[in-house]
Design a protein around this motif. Structure first.
Motif, PDB file in Angstrom:
ATOM      1  N   GLN A  95       0.723  -1.099   0.378  1.00 45.23           N
ATOM      2  CA  GLN A  95       0.045  -0.109  -0.026  1.00 45.23           C
ATOM      3  C   GLN A  95       1.162   0.693   0.158  1.00 45.23           C
ATOM      4  O   GLN A  95       1.946   1.245   0.737  1.00 45.23           O
ATOM      5  CB  GLN A  95      -1.231   0.078   0.776  1.00 45.23           C
ATOM      6  CG  GLN A  95      -2.247   0.780   0.702  1.00 45.23           C
ATOM      7  CD  GLN A  95      -2.931   0.891   2.633  1.00 45.23           C
ATOM      8  OE1 GLN A  95      -2.766   0.364   3.176  1.00 45.23           O
ATOM      9  NE2 GLN A  95      -3.893   2.007   2.304  1.00 45.23           N
ATOM     10  N   VAL A  96       0.061   2.442  -0.972  1.00 45.43           N
ATOM     11  CA  VAL A  96       0.949   3.785  -0.903  1.00 45.43           C
ATOM     12  C   VAL A  96       0.104   4.546  -0.319  1.00 45.43           C
ATOM     13  O   VAL A  96      -1.245   4.589  -1.376  1.00 45.43           O
ATOM     14  CB  VAL A  96       1.754   3.768  -1.919  1.00 45.43           C
ATOM     15  CG1 VAL A  96       2.408   5.604  -1.570  1.00 45.43           C
ATOM     16  CG2 VAL A  96       3.144   2.888  -2.778  1.00 45.43           C
ATOM     17  N   GLY A  97       0.143   5.495   0.308  1.00 42.66           N
ATOM     18  CA  GLY A  97      -0.673   6.461   0.347  1.00 42.66           C
ATOM     19  C   GLY A  97       0.080   7.668   1.659  1.00 42.66           C
ATOM     20  O   GLY A  97       1.175   7.634   2.250  1.00 42.66           O
ATOM     21  N   ALA A  98      -1.094   8.514   2.355  1.00 41.10           N
ATOM     22  CA  ALA A  98      -0.237   9.850   3.166  1.00 41.10           C
ATOM     23  C   ALA A  98      -1.015   9.072   4.151  1.00 41.10           C
ATOM     24  O   ALA A  98      -1.643   8.404   4.291  1.00 41.10           O
ATOM     25  CB  ALA A  98      -1.840  11.115   2.971  1.00 41.10           C
ATOM     26  N   PRO A  99      -0.503   9.550   5.258  1.00 43.78           N
ATOM     27  CA  PRO A  99      -0.838   8.630   6.935  1.00 43.78           C
ATOM     28  C   PRO A  99      -1.858   8.269   6.828  1.00 43.78           C
ATOM     29  O   PRO A  99      -2.231   7.359   7.365  1.00 43.78           O
ATOM     30  CB  PRO A  99      -0.055   9.644   7.632  1.00 43.78           C
ATOM     31  CG  PRO A  99       1.086  10.184   7.639  1.00 43.78           C
ATOM     32  CD  PRO A  99       0.617  10.231   5.390  1.00 43.78           C
ATOM     33  N   GLU A 100      -2.686   9.691   6.671  1.00 46.26           N
ATOM     34  CA  GLU A 100      -4.359   9.139   7.432  1.00 46.26           C
ATOM     35  C   GLU A 100      -4.725   8.103   6.695  1.00 46.26           C
ATOM     36  O   GLU A 100      -5.621   7.101   6.802  1.00 46.26           O
ATOM     37  CB  GLU A 100      -4.898  10.171   6.891  1.00 46.26           C
ATOM     38  CG  GLU A 100      -4.409  11.356   5.765  1.00 46.26           C
ATOM     39  CD  GLU A 100      -3.366  12.321   5.879  1.00 46.26           C
ATOM     40  OE1 GLU A 100      -2.336  11.879   6.121  1.00 46.26           O
ATOM     41  OE2 GLU A 100      -3.757  13.894   5.759  1.00 46.26           O
ATOM     42  N   ALA A 101      -4.853   7.880   4.782  1.00 47.11           N
ATOM     43  CA  ALA A 101      -5.372   7.375   4.586  1.00 47.11           C
ATOM     44  C   ALA A 101      -4.858   5.624   4.828  1.00 47.11           C
ATOM     45  O   ALA A 101      -5.562   4.761   4.422  1.00 47.11           O
ATOM     46  CB  ALA A 101      -4.640   7.383   2.988  1.00 47.11           C
ATOM     47  N   LEU A 102      -3.335   5.715   5.055  1.00 50.99           N
ATOM     48  CA  LEU A 102      -3.196   3.664   5.311  1.00 50.99           C
ATOM     49  C   LEU A 102      -3.542   4.300   7.000  1.00 50.99           C
ATOM     50  O   LEU A 102      -4.356   2.638   7.070  1.00 50.99           O
ATOM     51  CB  LEU A 102      -2.210   4.296   5.893  1.00 50.99           C
ATOM     52  CG  LEU A 102      -0.715   3.290   5.004  1.00 50.99           C
ATOM     53  CD1 LEU A 102      -0.843   4.465   4.042  1.00 50.99           C
ATOM     54  CD2 LEU A 102       0.528   3.583   5.425  1.00 50.99           C
ATOM     55  N   ILE A 103      -3.872   5.018   8.306  1.00 49.02           N
ATOM     56  CA  ILE A 103      -4.456   4.689   8.863  1.00 49.02           C
ATOM     57  C   ILE A 103      -5.962   4.075   9.476  1.00 49.02           C
ATOM     58  O   ILE A 103      -6.259   3.365   9.780  1.00 49.02           O
ATOM     59  CB  ILE A 103      -4.132   6.158   9.961  1.00 49.02           C
ATOM     60  CG1 ILE A 103      -2.784   5.831  10.285  1.00 49.02           C
ATOM     61  CG2 ILE A 103      -4.823   5.680  10.935  1.00 49.02           C
ATOM     62  CD1 ILE A 103      -1.778   7.166  11.076  1.00 49.02           C
ATOM     63  N   ASN A 104      -6.391   5.570   8.419  1.00 53.37           N
ATOM     64  CA  ASN A 104      -8.560   4.616   8.750  1.00 53.37           C
ATOM     65  C   ASN A 104      -8.665   4.047   6.899  1.00 53.37           C
ATOM     66  O   ASN A 104      -9.584   3.174   7.377  1.00 53.37           O
ATOM     67  CB  ASN A 104      -8.620   6.357   7.769  1.00 53.37           C
ATOM     68  CG  ASN A 104      -8.311   7.562   8.947  1.00 53.37           C
ATOM     69  OD1 ASN A 104      -8.619   6.854   9.956  1.00 53.37           O
ATOM     70  ND2 ASN A 104      -7.662   8.464   8.577  1.00 53.37           N
ATOM     71  N   ALA A 105      -7.647   3.010   6.347  1.00 59.05           N
ATOM     72  CA  ALA A 105      -8.283   2.349   5.757  1.00 59.05           C
ATOM     73  C   ALA A 105      -7.213   1.673   4.870  1.00 59.05           C
ATOM     74  O   ALA A 105      -6.299   1.398   4.526  1.00 59.05           O
ATOM     75  CB  ALA A 105      -8.855   3.266   4.186  1.00 59.05           C
ATOM     76  N   PRO A 106      -6.417   0.464   6.190  1.00 61.11           N
ATOM     77  CA  PRO A 106      -4.923  -0.223   5.780  1.00 61.11           C
ATOM     78  C   PRO A 106      -5.334  -1.590   4.900  1.00 61.11           C
ATOM     79  O   PRO A 106      -6.552  -1.797   4.846  1.00 61.11           O
ATOM     80  CB  PRO A 106      -5.303  -0.275   7.532  1.00 61.11           C
ATOM     81  CG  PRO A 106      -6.011  -0.527   8.289  1.00 61.11           C
ATOM     82  CD  PRO A 106      -7.314   0.722   7.399  1.00 61.11           C
ATOM     83  N   ALA A 107      -4.882  -1.733   3.928  1.00 58.23           N
ATOM     84  CA  ALA A 107      -5.443  -2.223   3.029  1.00 58.23           C
ATOM     85  C   ALA A 107      -5.524  -4.172   3.675  1.00 58.23           C
ATOM     86  O   ALA A 107      -6.135  -4.919   2.801  1.00 58.23           O
ATOM     87  CB  ALA A 107      -4.169  -2.397   1.645  1.00 58.23           C
ATOM     88  N   THR A 108      -4.316  -4.074   4.361  1.00 59.26           N
ATOM     89  CA  THR A 108      -4.058  -5.785   5.008  1.00 59.26           C
ATOM     90  C   THR A 108      -4.017  -5.758   6.660  1.00 59.26           C
ATOM     91  O   THR A 108      -3.401  -4.559   7.617  1.00 59.26           O
ATOM     92  CB  THR A 108      -3.385  -6.280   4.103  1.00 59.26           C
ATOM     93  OG1 THR A 108      -1.744  -5.732   4.395  1.00 59.26           O
ATOM     94  CG2 THR A 108      -3.044  -6.561   2.855  1.00 59.26           C
TER      95      THR A 108
END
Ligand SMILES: Nc1ncnc2c1ncn2[C@@H]1O[C@H](COP(=O)(O)OP(=O)(O)OP(=O)(O)O)[C@@H](O)[C@H]1O
Ligand SMILES: [Mg+2]
Length: 278
Positions: free
Chosen positions: A237-250
């Motif tokens: 996964q690649v994204g802004a911190p908030e994207a990873l925190i709010n929608a972790p892919a796995t």
């Protein structure tokens, strides 16, 4: 959005066992190590792009394909739109020297050179006259808070100070890209935070593209414009911190945030539309 400064397209790096190792290992162990597998990504000018993953997930290999210290087995690396695989060895070396600085966990300073001559090294290689390169190196040392140790030698400095020298040495040639491999991981927590602050201060003064490898999610969150998560050679996964925190892919991605205070980013949840990865 601006053009990427670095782009990876379908990059593989597979290590094949050497003849000797293959001879001693059983056939099922003679498979190649897939250090990178089908990695595609774009890095944009001025961002701090952080690469996070467990040990052996391919972070260092990925970082070193960016300046072709490790040429991929397959796929393309583009730097400012130029495909690195199409350059001659001399062109690749020139491109690294002019555009891409590197800072290592081990500092990798020259013990027999003074701090000043360590920092001036890149300018010396580029053929700059002594007085001018020393002037520039002094100015860079002042910026990293080491104005008064120019004439000392690396072994006389603490680890934190040595890494300031490493940073000054990389920055003195004013590279557009700075590659940092666990650059602060060997430092005590307090010094480590100071170095993170220094990096952020330097970024605020003159923005450049930084690609930063770390194990540590707190560091990634503090520094990263975007974060890339590596697992077994693949980009998960690649994204802004908030994207990873709010929608972790796995679950693997979520695992990296366990025990980390993410409240600051969770409050930004309503803005995730704006911050979604491309
Ligand atoms: N020169 C090499 N020959 C064979 N295998 C290698 C080589 N370099 C790396 N590898 C393997 O490739 C995989 C990825 O290694 P890499 O060093 O990129 O991981 P990393 O995420 O940086 O790990 P660490 O966090 O421990 O630094 C590992 O399985 C490693 O053993
Ligand atoms: Mg590594």
């Amino acid at each position: 959005m601006s053009e990427p400064i670095i782009e990876l397209r379908g990059v593989n790096k597979h290590y094949y066992p050497t003849a000797k190792r293959a001879f001693f290992s059983r056939p099922e162990n003679a498979q190649p190590v897939k250090a990178l597998n089908a990695v595609s990504l774009s890095i944009f000018p001025g961002e701090i792009f952080v690469i996070v993953g467990l040990s052996g997930s391919g972070k260092s290999t990925l970082l070193r394909t960016l300046n072709y210290l490790i040429p991929p087995s397959k796929g393309a690396v583009l730097f400012q739109g130029r495909e690195l695989g199409s350059l001659t060895a001399a062109q690749t070396i020139a491109l690294r020297r002019e555009h891409i600085g590197m800072v290592f966990q081990s500092f990798a300073l020259f013990d027999e050179r003074s701090v000043l001559d360590n920092v001036a090294f890149g300018l010396e290689v580029a053929g700059m006259a002594r007085a001018e390169r020393h002037e520039r190196a002094r100015a860079m040392l002042a910026k990293v808070g080491l104005g008064d140790v120019a004439n000392q030698y690396p072994h006389q400095l603490s680890g934190g100070m040595q890494q300031r020298v490493g940073l000054a040495r990389a920055l003195v040639v004013n590279p557009s890209v700075l590659l940092m491999d666990e650059a602060f991981s060997a430092l005590d927590p307090i010094i480590r935070r100071e170095m993170q602050s220094l990096l952020l201060t330097l970024q605020a003064e003159s923005r450049r593209t930084v690609v930063f490898v770390t194990h540590d999610m707190e560091e990634a969150l503090r520094l990263g414009t975007r974060i890339a998560i590596m697992e077994k050679g693949e980009l998960v996964q690649v994204g802004a911190p908030e994207a990873l925190i709010n929608a972790p892919a796995t679950p693997y991605v979520r695992h990296f945030f366990s025990g980390v205070d993410t409240s600051r980013w969770q409050m930004a949840e309503t803005y995730t539309d704006i911050w979604q990865p491309r």
